[in-house]
Design an enzyme around this catalytic site. Structure first.
Site, PDB file in Angstrom:
ATOM      1  N   ASN B  32       0.766  -1.133  -0.025  1.00  0.00           N
ATOM      2  CA  ASN B  32       0.035   0.049   0.017  1.00  0.00           C
ATOM      3  C   ASN B  32       0.789   1.202  -0.008  1.00  0.00           C
ATOM      4  O   ASN B  32       0.771   1.892   0.743  1.00  0.00           O
ATOM      5  CB  ASN B  32      -0.986  -0.184   1.039  1.00  0.00           C
ATOM      6  CG  ASN B  32      -2.128   0.990   0.940  1.00  0.00           C
ATOM      7  OD1 ASN B  32      -2.150   1.938   1.781  1.00  0.00           O
ATOM      8  ND2 ASN B  32      -2.880   0.970   0.039  1.00  0.00           N
ATOM      9  N   HIS B  37       7.193   5.469   1.189  1.00  0.00           N
ATOM     10  CA  HIS B  37       7.914   4.241   0.639  1.00  0.00           C
ATOM     11  C   HIS B  37       8.813   4.491  -0.566  1.00  0.00           C
ATOM     12  O   HIS B  37       9.770   4.017  -0.616  1.00  0.00           O
ATOM     13  CB  HIS B  37       6.977   3.130   0.299  1.00  0.00           C
ATOM     14  CG  HIS B  37       5.998   2.637   1.451  1.00  0.00           C
ATOM     15  ND1 HIS B  37       4.617   3.257   1.446  1.00  0.00           N
ATOM     16  CD2 HIS B  37       6.191   1.965   2.489  1.00  0.00           C
ATOM     17  CE1 HIS B  37       4.028   2.477   2.568  1.00  0.00           C
ATOM     18  NE2 HIS B  37       5.071   1.719   2.986  1.00  0.00           N
ATOM     19  N   ASP B 151       8.394   5.588  11.675  1.00  0.00           N
ATOM     20  CA  ASP B 151       8.465   4.761  12.529  1.00  0.00           C
ATOM     21  C   ASP B 151       9.777   4.873  13.214  1.00  0.00           C
ATOM     22  O   ASP B 151      10.704   3.799  13.104  1.00  0.00           O
ATOM     23  CB  ASP B 151       8.290   3.377  11.726  1.00  0.00           C
ATOM     24  CG  ASP B 151       6.819   3.278  11.471  1.00  0.00           C
ATOM     25  OD1 ASP B 151       6.021   3.390  12.176  1.00  0.00           O
ATOM     26  OD2 ASP B 151       6.941   2.939  10.043  1.00  0.00           O
TER      27      ASP B 151
END
Lengths: 281, 281
Positions: B32, B37, B151
């Site tokens: 996704n 990314h 993250d």
């Protein structure tokens, strides 16, 4: 043969071998080498282009009341033996080289098969083994690694985490090397008094008698009880006498191939041994 | 670009690259894909000869009440984006391919830095991350792996176990990609209603105001309290608003470089964000 004491030194030594696609074999040891270790090296020599033997007494696999401090360190003698048997590199790092001076926060644990046998008496032992073996694998990056079957449970634990974590390494187990009187070779045999050294082969004798008894149809529970009573009478303090499948699952009856396990103390020395018993259906 | 769904297929695809000493880069994702990314892939493209992007929604890093089942799986669309940005191999395995059909007994845990922030609300999450990332590292064997700084705690955990276990991999963190209104890009943004999507950038606004306030000398505790009250007034349910050193150590005052962390729910969607704040001594 070259002795490397640093990770960087070893990496540089192995660089050319890696570039040239040589097959690297690793034999992890804690030193004080005997024929059992040398058999591992001979096996590595047969299958690999480059043989690395690590010698490292790993503090984190010893319990607080175990023999970390007194464990025999005999690098000079080990080097001579390894040179004769065809080792290419000894990797003999310090504790600081392996663990650095920052606290280690990472642990690797294998559940199930460590909750038993040596895992019961040695909590944290197999975590310490898993961590150090993983570190050695990442430092040396061997295609094949060699471990003795004397530490059968350790070998099972290593096979398990290698499979679970997809480590690109073939694990080869090598049969137990024994003295002429049957005693499984171990660095800890050096702790035995002369008298206890004479008693120690009873462990292997019990295993061989048990094998015969099982193959002649005696009940597994009786056979195990028989081992325990023989050892106790001979002056051993038993840690465990157990039968397991080769995958270390508990078993009630002798109805497949099994492994018999003994751990027992004589004097202050803890000895372990095992025997794989074939079931001829 | 080639899509591989099996470990063996990927290994064979990478064999020639490895033989020819190509530098392999890995970008682990759960698919996704968004610009965050794709920035990782662009960074990998710059530094590596071969870029592998893994797409795997890893069940063991989701808690029992989390969104594993509903997590968006959009392989076709992801493939198009990756082709455009210059990925060489997508590794998109099934759960069975990754975890087999034998029970996994091995766990990797990182203590200390996981007992905090997202670790509190998501017990076992970082163990699941450590296991799957280790597996991917062993399958792909990259020289460099790329992770997003969104993250931040995950990145710290990965750096920690890579160091502790001597994994021969360079870990590269890549800055957070943001929408024009400041919202940190996340696959979970897709869960937001139109109204909540409009509210969500307040998280980043709070972080920017906090940075200013700190650099103008406001007390850390007051600044954190201010973030919390702004978010609560805007309709968020706060999971945590915290300041840590870049190594995730607790901190009482703004007297060194720090990272501000927010995790908060709006509606049913949990969002996280962070901002590194420089201390100009």
């Amino acid at each position: 043969m070259k002795i490397e004491s640093t990770i960087q030194g070893l990496s540089e030594s192995l660089k050319t071998a890696r570039t040239n696609q040589k097959i690297i074999g690793l034999v992890p040891t804690m030193g004080n080498l005997h024929q059992g270790h040398l058999n591992l090296v001979r096996e590595a020599r047969k299958k690999c282009d480059i043989v690395v033997v690590s010698i490292f007494v790993n503090p984190i696999q010893f319990g607080p009341n175990e023999d970390y401090d007194s464990y025999p360190r005999t690098l000079e003698q080990d080097s001579k033996l390894l040179e004769e048997v065809g080792c290419d590199y000894i990797f003999a790092p310090t504790v600081e080289q392996m663990y650095g001076n920052q606290p280690r926060l990472t642990n690797i644990s294998v559940s199930g098969i460590t909750a038993d046998l040596c895992g019961l008496q040695r909590p944290g032992h197999f975590d310490g083994v898993a961590v150090v073996v993983t570190k050695l694998f990442n430092i040396v990056r061997p295609e094949i690694a060699f471990f003795g079957e004397k530490d059968f449970q350790q070998l099972a634990v290593i096979r398990q985490f290698v499979r679970d974590l997809n480590m690109p390494i073939e694990i080869t187990g090598v049969p137990i090397a024994r003295a002429e009187d049957g005693l499984a070779l171990s660095s800890r045999n050096g702790y035995l008094s002369e008298e206890h050294r004479k008693t120690a082969p009873i462990i292997h004798q019990c295993l061989k008698i048990a094998e015969q008894d099982l193959q002649q149809g005696k009940k597994l529970a009786d056979v195990l009880a028989n081992i325990a009573s023989t050892l106790t009478q001979a002056g051993f303090v038993i840690d465990y006498v157990e039968a397991r499948t080769p995958e270390l699952q508990k078993i009630e009856e002798f109805n497949q191939n099994i492994v018999l396990f003994i751990a027992a103390k004589i004097g202050t020395t803890r000895l372990i041994d095992n025997l794989q018993v074939q079931h001829n259906a």
